[in-house]
Each structure stands twice: as structure tokens, then as C-alpha cells.
Design an enzyme around this catalytic site. Structure first.
Site, mmCIF file in Angstrom:
data_model
loop_
_atom_site.group_PDB
_atom_site.id
_atom_site.type_symbol
_atom_site.label_atom_id
_atom_site.label_comp_id
_atom_site.label_asym_id
_atom_site.label_seq_id
_atom_site.Cartn_x
_atom_site.Cartn_y
_atom_site.Cartn_z
ATOM 1 N N SER A 5 -9.115 1.275 0.231
ATOM 2 C CA SER A 5 -8.347 1.605 -0.967
ATOM 3 C C SER A 5 -9.268 2.127 -2.064
ATOM 4 O O SER A 5 -10.149 1.414 -2.552
ATOM 5 C CB SER A 5 -7.595 0.372 -1.462
ATOM 6 O OG SER A 5 -6.964 0.691 -2.677
ATOM 7 N N HIS A 30 -6.617 5.256 1.439
ATOM 8 C CA HIS A 30 -5.432 4.678 0.789
ATOM 9 C C HIS A 30 -5.566 4.912 -0.717
ATOM 10 O O HIS A 30 -6.550 4.523 -1.341
ATOM 11 C CB HIS A 30 -5.319 3.188 1.102
ATOM 12 C CG HIS A 30 -4.054 2.572 0.603
ATOM 13 N ND1 HIS A 30 -2.848 2.692 1.271
ATOM 14 C CD2 HIS A 30 -3.795 1.850 -0.509
ATOM 15 C CE1 HIS A 30 -1.902 2.061 0.589
ATOM 16 N NE2 HIS A 30 -2.455 1.541 -0.505
ATOM 17 N N ASP A 32 -3.752 4.547 -4.390
ATOM 18 C CA ASP A 32 -2.729 3.798 -5.126
ATOM 19 C C ASP A 32 -2.412 4.434 -6.468
ATOM 20 O O ASP A 32 -3.273 4.494 -7.348
ATOM 21 C CB ASP A 32 -3.236 2.374 -5.397
ATOM 22 C CG ASP A 32 -3.297 1.535 -4.147
ATOM 23 O OD1 ASP A 32 -2.276 1.457 -3.446
ATOM 24 O OD2 ASP A 32 -4.368 0.958 -3.870
ATOM 25 N N MET A 34 -0.224 4.067 -9.831
ATOM 26 C CA MET A 34 0.528 3.067 -10.611
ATOM 27 C C MET A 34 0.882 3.642 -11.971
ATOM 28 O O MET A 34 0.033 4.265 -12.615
ATOM 29 C CB MET A 34 -0.327 1.817 -10.819
ATOM 30 C CG MET A 34 -0.857 1.220 -9.535
ATOM 31 S SD MET A 34 -1.891 -0.202 -9.896
ATOM 32 C CE MET A 34 -2.429 -0.640 -8.245
ATOM 33 N N HIS A 63 0.170 5.803 -1.895
ATOM 34 C CA HIS A 63 1.112 4.697 -2.121
ATOM 35 C C HIS A 63 1.606 4.795 -3.561
ATOM 36 O O HIS A 63 0.858 4.502 -4.493
ATOM 37 C CB HIS A 63 0.348 3.397 -1.851
ATOM 38 C CG HIS A 63 1.107 2.147 -2.148
ATOM 39 N ND1 HIS A 63 0.491 0.907 -2.220
ATOM 40 C CD2 HIS A 63 2.423 1.908 -2.380
ATOM 41 C CE1 HIS A 63 1.398 -0.014 -2.488
ATOM 42 N NE2 HIS A 63 2.575 0.565 -2.601
ATOM 43 N N MET A 65 3.427 3.553 -6.631
ATOM 44 C CA MET A 65 4.006 2.381 -7.310
ATOM 45 C C MET A 65 4.512 2.879 -8.657
ATOM 46 O O MET A 65 3.960 2.568 -9.716
ATOM 47 C CB MET A 65 2.938 1.289 -7.467
ATOM 48 C CG MET A 65 2.651 0.568 -6.156
ATOM 49 S SD MET A 65 1.082 -0.304 -6.177
ATOM 50 C CE MET A 65 0.007 1.013 -5.636
ATOM 51 N N MET A 134 3.604 -4.943 1.515
ATOM 52 C CA MET A 134 2.731 -5.564 0.516
ATOM 53 C C MET A 134 2.495 -7.027 0.879
ATOM 54 O O MET A 134 3.446 -7.791 1.068
ATOM 55 C CB MET A 134 3.350 -5.490 -0.881
ATOM 56 C CG MET A 134 3.511 -4.081 -1.445
ATOM 57 S SD MET A 134 2.023 -3.075 -1.373
ATOM 58 C CE MET A 134 0.846 -4.078 -2.267
ATOM 59 N N GLY A 139 -0.035 -4.006 -7.921
ATOM 60 C CA GLY A 139 -0.510 -3.776 -9.281
ATOM 61 C C GLY A 139 -2.011 -3.918 -9.425
ATOM 62 O O GLY A 139 -2.603 -3.281 -10.282
ATOM 63 N N PHE A 140 -2.604 -4.747 -8.592
ATOM 64 C CA PHE A 140 -4.041 -5.017 -8.768
ATOM 65 C C PHE A 140 -4.732 -5.194 -7.422
ATOM 66 O O PHE A 140 -4.130 -5.717 -6.478
ATOM 67 C CB PHE A 140 -4.242 -6.296 -9.601
ATOM 68 C CG PHE A 140 -3.565 -6.212 -10.942
ATOM 69 C CD1 PHE A 140 -4.203 -5.624 -12.031
ATOM 70 C CD2 PHE A 140 -2.266 -6.680 -11.105
ATOM 71 C CE1 PHE A 140 -3.556 -5.512 -13.259
ATOM 72 C CE2 PHE A 140 -1.607 -6.574 -12.329
ATOM 73 C CZ PHE A 140 -2.260 -5.991 -13.411
ATOM 74 N N GLY A 141 -5.998 -4.801 -7.377
ATOM 75 C CA GLY A 141 -6.825 -5.102 -6.218
ATOM 76 C C GLY A 141 -7.368 -6.518 -6.339
ATOM 77 O O GLY A 141 -7.250 -7.150 -7.398
ATOM 78 N N GLY A 142 -7.940 -7.004 -5.255
ATOM 79 C CA GLY A 142 -8.655 -8.280 -5.300
ATOM 80 C C GLY A 142 -7.806 -9.530 -5.369
ATOM 81 O O GLY A 142 -8.305 -10.595 -5.741
ATOM 82 N N ASP A 172 -1.000 -4.256 3.138
ATOM 83 C CA ASP A 172 -1.674 -3.863 1.901
ATOM 84 C C ASP A 172 -1.832 -5.043 0.943
ATOM 85 O O ASP A 172 -0.859 -5.496 0.346
ATOM 86 C CB ASP A 172 -0.858 -2.733 1.245
ATOM 87 C CG ASP A 172 -1.591 -2.103 0.060
ATOM 88 O OD1 ASP A 172 -2.766 -2.447 -0.165
ATOM 89 O OD2 ASP A 172 -0.971 -1.259 -0.620
ATOM 90 N N GLY A 173 -3.070 -5.506 0.813
ATOM 91 C CA GLY A 173 -3.392 -6.528 -0.176
ATOM 92 C C GLY A 173 -4.010 -7.775 0.417
ATOM 93 O O GLY A 173 -3.457 -8.393 1.324
ATOM 94 N N GLY A 174 -5.196 -8.106 -0.070
ATOM 95 C CA GLY A 174 -5.825 -9.375 0.315
ATOM 96 C C GLY A 174 -6.358 -9.420 1.735
ATOM 97 O O GLY A 174 -6.567 -10.512 2.277
ATOM 98 N N GLY A 194 -9.425 -2.951 -0.048
ATOM 99 C CA GLY A 194 -10.045 -2.470 -1.272
ATOM 100 C C GLY A 194 -11.256 -3.295 -1.624
ATOM 101 O O GLY A 194 -12.403 -2.925 -1.355
HETATM 102 C C1 DX5 Z 1 -2.224 -3.261 -4.784
HETATM 103 C C2 DX5 Z 1 -2.554 -1.994 -4.043
HETATM 104 C C3 DX5 Z 1 -3.530 -2.178 -2.954
HETATM 105 C C4 DX5 Z 1 -4.890 -2.652 -3.406
HETATM 106 C C5 DX5 Z 1 -5.414 -3.523 -2.312
HETATM 107 O O1 DX5 Z 1 -1.177 -3.025 -5.652
HETATM 108 O O2 DX5 Z 1 -1.386 -1.435 -3.469
HETATM 109 O O3 DX5 Z 1 -3.650 -1.015 -2.156
HETATM 110 O O4 DX5 Z 1 -5.795 -1.613 -3.656
HETATM 111 O O5 DX5 Z 1 -6.594 -4.099 -2.772
HETATM 112 P P1 DX5 Z 1 -7.263 -5.362 -2.097
HETATM 113 O O6 DX5 Z 1 -7.596 -4.964 -0.680
HETATM 114 O O7 DX5 Z 1 -8.440 -5.583 -2.955
HETATM 115 O O8 DX5 Z 1 -6.260 -6.483 -2.132
HETATM 116 ZN ZN ZN Z 2 -1.636 0.218 -1.938
#
Ligand code: DX5
Ligand code: ZN
Length: 215
Positions: A5, A30, A32, A34, A63, A65, A134, A139-142, A172-174, A194
Site C-alpha cells: 500500500s 495498492h 488508497d 481518501m 481503492h 474511499m 476491509m 481511513g488509516f494505515g497501521g 486490506d488492513g492489518g 502497508g
Molecule cells: C486503510 C487502507 C489500507 C491501508 C492498509 O484504509 O485501505 O489499504 O493502507 O495499511 P496497513 O497494511 O498498514 O494496515
Molecule cells: Zn486500501
């Protein structure tokens, strides 16, 4: 397949990070987008995607959002999107949106939030090239992987098999090195990563490690 990501990349060295992904075992970028309305964060938009496209040697998995995504399908096509995913929660006419995305020559994806049941996809699964499921609230990475996603992956896999669809399941996520194998075992085809990739000491090696688990 692994889809790093770009959200977690170093934007001051974006070209370097794009080259790293080009040379890695990643299958997709990927990307994102937003808008600060559909999700409580603003990332980047069309000019940044155009710049990534100039250098990227792999497909761009975009993606969205954003609210009213259908207003911008053509713009994202022109910016270089190869796969375009819209959220089921942001689409009043999802079936029409999927047809429009495909008519523009892109693969059509549907993203679903953690609270949305898999059954929301049953009438469009045959028209969907990829489901971006999801595993965190967007909304956020990490953020941390929501464990119930594993049940949703199994349910979606069953739906795809029963209907004879060829839809890919993207998570997607975590995603981490620790949970990747379990997610793949549940039925995932594509893992977005990400934070796990970009906070690693050697991001390219991290992509190989994740890729090895996905085979
Ligand atoms: C979250 C994004 C993800 C994000 C994933 O809203 O859609 O694509 O970048 O990040 P990680 O892998 O850090 O959870
Ligand atoms: Zn995403």
C-alpha cells in the site's frame, strides 16, 4: 499475491519506493484514495496517481474511499488505474458502477467495510473482478487486523465457489508476517500490506517473505 500500500510509502521519496516495488515480488500497487468524507482522513488524488503510473511496472489497484465515486471513474482511468474498487457503502447504484468501470476498460472491484455482511455482495459477485474486504475500519494505515474477517473470508470464498465466479479476494488492513498464512488459508488471494512492508528494515525482503507465504 502481495499488494504493497503506497499510503505507507515515504512521499518525499515516492519514486524510490515505486522502484522498490517494481523490483520486488509484489503483484500490484495498492493505491488508497481518501476524501475526508467517506473516511475521516484525506490521502492523495489524481496527480499523485498519474506520477506513480509513469514509473510503475505493475498494475495499479486503486481503492476509492470517497463518496459519489461514480463521478470520477473516467478521471481515475485516465490517471492510470487498472483495477478500480468502490465501496458498497458509498454506492447507491453499485451494479451500474461496476458496468461503467468495466466499460472504461478497468477491472471492477467492490470494497466492503468490517460491519457489512458478505451477503451484500451476492447479487453483484458475478460482475465483480475483485472484492477488497476491509479487515480494519478504512481511513488509516497501521491498524490491527479484525479477527472476525477470517469468518467473512470463508463465507465469501463459499459464495464465489457456489456461484462459479472468478472473483479475487483481497484483504486490506492489518496484514502482518504473523497473520498472513492464516488469512491465506481462509481463502484470500491478494494481501494488501502497508505498515508491515514500509516499516520493515528491508521492505523488499518483507514483500518476498509475504509472497512466499502466499504460494
Ligand atoms: C486503510 C487502507 C489500507 C491501508 C492498509 O484504509 O485501505 O489499504 O493502507 O495499511 P496497513 O497494511 O498498514 O494496515
Ligand atoms: Zn486500501
Amino acid at each position: 499475491m502481495i499488494a504493497p500500500s503506497v499510503l505507507s510509502a515515504d512521499f518525499l521519496n515516492l519514486g524510490r519506493d515505486v522502484e522498490m516495488i517494481n523490483e520486488s515480488e509484489a503483484a500490484l500497487f495498492h493505491v488508497d484514495v481518501m476524501d475526508g468524507r467517506f473516511v475521516p482522513n484525506i490521502s492523495f488524488g489524481l496527480p499523485v496517481i498519474k506520477a506513480i503510473k509513469k514509473l510503475a511496472k505493475k498494475a495499479l489497484d486503486v481503492h476509492l474511499m470517497i463518496v459519489e465515486p461514480e463521478k470520477y471513474f473516467e478521471d481515475f482511468k485516465n490517471a492510470g488505474a487498472d483495477i478500480l474498487s468502490v465501496h458498497v457503502e458509498a454506492s447507491v447504484h453499485l451494479h451500474r458502477s461496476l458496468q461503467s468501470i468495466k466499460a472504461l476498460g478497468m477491472k471492477a472491484g467492490v470494497a466492503i467495510n468490517p460491519h457489512t455482511p458478505v451477503s451484500a455482495l451476492s447479487e453483484v459477485i458475478m460482475d465483480t473482478d475483485l472484492v477488497c474486504m476491509m479487515s480494519v475500519n478504512p481511513g488509516f494505515g497501521g491498524q490491527s487486523f479484525i479477527p472476525n474477517t477470517l469468518n467473512k473470508i470463508r463465507e465469501l470464498k463459499k459464495m464465489i465457489t457456489e456461484k462459479g465466479a472468478s472473483t479475487l479476494i483481497e484483504i486490506d488492513g492489518g496484514v502482518t508476517l504473523e497473520n498472513a498464512a492464516t488469512i491465506i488459508e481462509a481463502g484470500a488471494d491478494v494481501l494488501v500490506a502497508g505498515n508491515t512492508v514500509f516499516s520493515a528494515a528491508d521492505p523488499k525482503k518483507m514483500i518476498s517473505d509475504l509472497h512466499r507465504l502466499s504460494k
